[in-house]
Enzyme design. Structure first.
Site, PDB file in Angstrom:
ATOM      1  CB  THR A 205      37.928  45.152  44.203  1.00  4.81           C
ATOM      2  OG1 THR A 205      38.343  45.032  42.875  1.00  4.81           O
ATOM      3  CG2 THR A 205      39.086  45.001  45.143  1.00  4.81           C
ATOM      4  CB  VAL A 234      46.974  40.358  36.796  1.00  4.69           C
ATOM      5  CG1 VAL A 234      47.148  40.837  38.227  1.00  4.69           C
ATOM      6  CG2 VAL A 234      47.161  38.839  36.714  1.00  4.69           C
ATOM      7  N   GLY A 235      44.532  42.593  37.393  1.00  6.20           N
ATOM      8  CA  GLY A 235      44.233  44.003  37.647  1.00  6.20           C
ATOM      9  C   GLY A 235      45.120  44.584  38.730  1.00  6.20           C
ATOM     10  CG  ASP A 236      43.358  47.700  41.029  1.00  6.52           C
ATOM     11  OD1 ASP A 236      42.569  46.918  40.454  1.00  6.52           O
ATOM     12  OD2 ASP A 236      42.997  48.446  41.964  1.00  6.52           O
ATOM     13  CB  THR A 256      37.222  49.426  44.518  1.00  4.05           C
ATOM     14  OG1 THR A 256      36.326  48.547  43.840  1.00  4.05           O
ATOM     15  CG2 THR A 256      36.517  50.737  44.786  1.00  4.05           C
ATOM     16  N   GLY A 257      37.605  49.470  41.419  1.00  2.00           N
ATOM     17  CA  GLY A 257      37.271  50.005  40.106  1.00  2.00           C
ATOM     18  C   GLY A 257      38.164  49.426  39.033  1.00  2.00           C
ATOM     19  N   GLY A 259      40.959  48.331  37.212  1.00  2.00           N
ATOM     20  CA  GLY A 259      42.314  48.175  37.705  1.00  2.00           C
ATOM     21  C   GLY A 259      43.392  48.754  36.815  1.00  2.00           C
TER      22      GLY A 259
HETATM   23  N1  GLY Z   1      39.934  46.473  40.705  1.00  3.62           N
HETATM   24  C1  GLY Z   1      39.890  45.138  40.340  1.00  3.62           C
HETATM   25  C2  GLY Z   1      40.356  44.848  39.001  1.00  3.62           C
HETATM   26  O1  GLY Z   1      40.384  45.710  38.141  1.00  3.62           O
HETATM   27  O2  GLY Z   1      40.684  43.699  38.759  1.00  3.62           O
END
Ligand code: GLY
Length: 345
Positions: A205, A234-236, A256-257, A259
């Site tokens: 990200t 879908v992530g964060d 970041t990381g 999600g």
């Molecule tokens: N941080 C991005 C995701 O996990 O999609």
């Protein structure tokens, strides 16, 4: 082995401290901090080494006295247009071989817009801004998000993997296992080689926070998410309060990381709320990371999560779960790459 792992749970004290914070009514919570110092603005901070170029893009606007919202959009558009493992149409696809993109943006008035699982659009961050500015909604997903983007005049790009992503996907198909690898974003110069699953460059990200010369805060976040993720995952990054949160009276934070671990504790909102309670951006990021470590237990070793934060006064902070996270900070035209402090030693 857990026995080899030395977890520095500053969280133990931190969480206890949090529990002790009296929950006053919302009206009693501090809604504003002392006046801004003009010396600290404008500024822009963004995640990973990709943030260096992104900050340069943002600074063209901030340095000319422009709006933080324009800066955070323009900044991450630089990364979306670069060949990268983890952001934009050149990134790794999902497990079905399709690149799906997530992004969100937030201004200084609680305006926010997001897109998730968006395909074939080069600049999801700009679509997210249109969602914010031209619809009564916050989040559009999948085919609906694409339909909206096209209706707004965004070109539909070919459904085609970049050469690097194609290679990585073919490698991944050989064993079809998704294994997140920490710190893959710190990959050096562009174009970033896209690594095989379980190898470098399969995850993450760019998130950006800016405070402009007038003291306006904004943030943006954009990603292709986990490489070779389950279709529809879908992530964060497009989730307001998880991947990004901006409260103009307090500050802004972004993540970041991995999600899933940011979503489950509403990461960026948590950082901002900790700042509202008096933590510095650095202390707030540290406490949020510590919460994730406490939730994950021994499994915390297997992931990376990091937060960046800016107070409305222009103080910045960042903290990561593990060594290896860096962020780009600009208070002048020339960005600096800073190694983040981290929890697990
Ligand atoms: N941080 C991005 C995701 O996990 O999609």
């Amino acid at each position: 082995m857990p026995s080899r792992r030395k977890f520095l749970y500053t969280s133990a004290a931190g969480l206890a401290g949090l529990a002790a914070v009296p929950l006053a009514g919302a009206a009693a919570l501090p809604q504003s901090l002392p006046p801004l110092s003009p010396a600290t603005r404008p500024l822009v901070i963004s995640t990973w080494d990709a943030g260096l170029n992104a900050n340069r893009g943002a600074w063209k606007i901030l340095g000319a006295g422009g709006y933080a919202l324009d800066a955070v959009e323009a900044g991450v558009m630089v990364t979306e247009a670069e060949q990268s493992c983890c952001v934009g149409l050149g990134a790794n696809p999902d497990r079905d071989g399709i690149v799906t993109l997530d992004a969100c943006i937030m201004d200084d008035k609680f305006g926010c817009g997001s897109v998730a699982a968006l395909e074939r659009i080069r600049h999801p961050i700009s679509v997210a801004r249109r969602v914010m500015e031209r619809t009564p909604h916050v989040l559009l997903v999948g085919p609906g998000a694409q339909q909206f983007a096209v209706a707004q005049g965004f070109p539909l790009e070919p459904q085609k993997l970049s050469a690097d992503a194609e290679k990585a996907y073919r490698e991944w198909l050989k064993n079809s296992q998704y294994r997140p690898v920490i710190n893959v974003e710190n990959s050096g110069t562009k174009p970033v080689p896209v690594g095989p699953a379980g190898g470098p460059n399969n995850h993450d990200t760019i998130a950006m926070l800016a405070l402009d010369a007038q003291g306006r805060l904004s943030g943006s976040c954009t990603t292709s998410g986990m490489g070779f993720k389950l279709r529809g995952r879908v992530g964060d990054s497009p989730i307001i309060g998880a991947g990004l949160f901006v409260d103009p009276a307090v500050g802004a934070a972004a993540a970041t990381g991995q999600g899933e671990d940011v979503i489950r504790m509403a990461g960026s909102h948590t950082v901002v709320e900790l700042m509202r309670q008096g933590r510095s951006p650095q202390a707030a990021c540290q406490e949020a990371v510590a919460r994730i470590a406490a939730i994950k237990g021994a499994a915390a070793r297997d992931i990376q999560v990091a937060f960046i934060a800016v107070s409305r006064r222009g103080e910045v902070g960042a903290y990561a779960l593990q060594k290896g996270f860096s962020y780009a900070l600009s208070t002048t035209e020339t960005p600096r790459l800073v190694n983040s402090a981290y929890l697990l030693k």
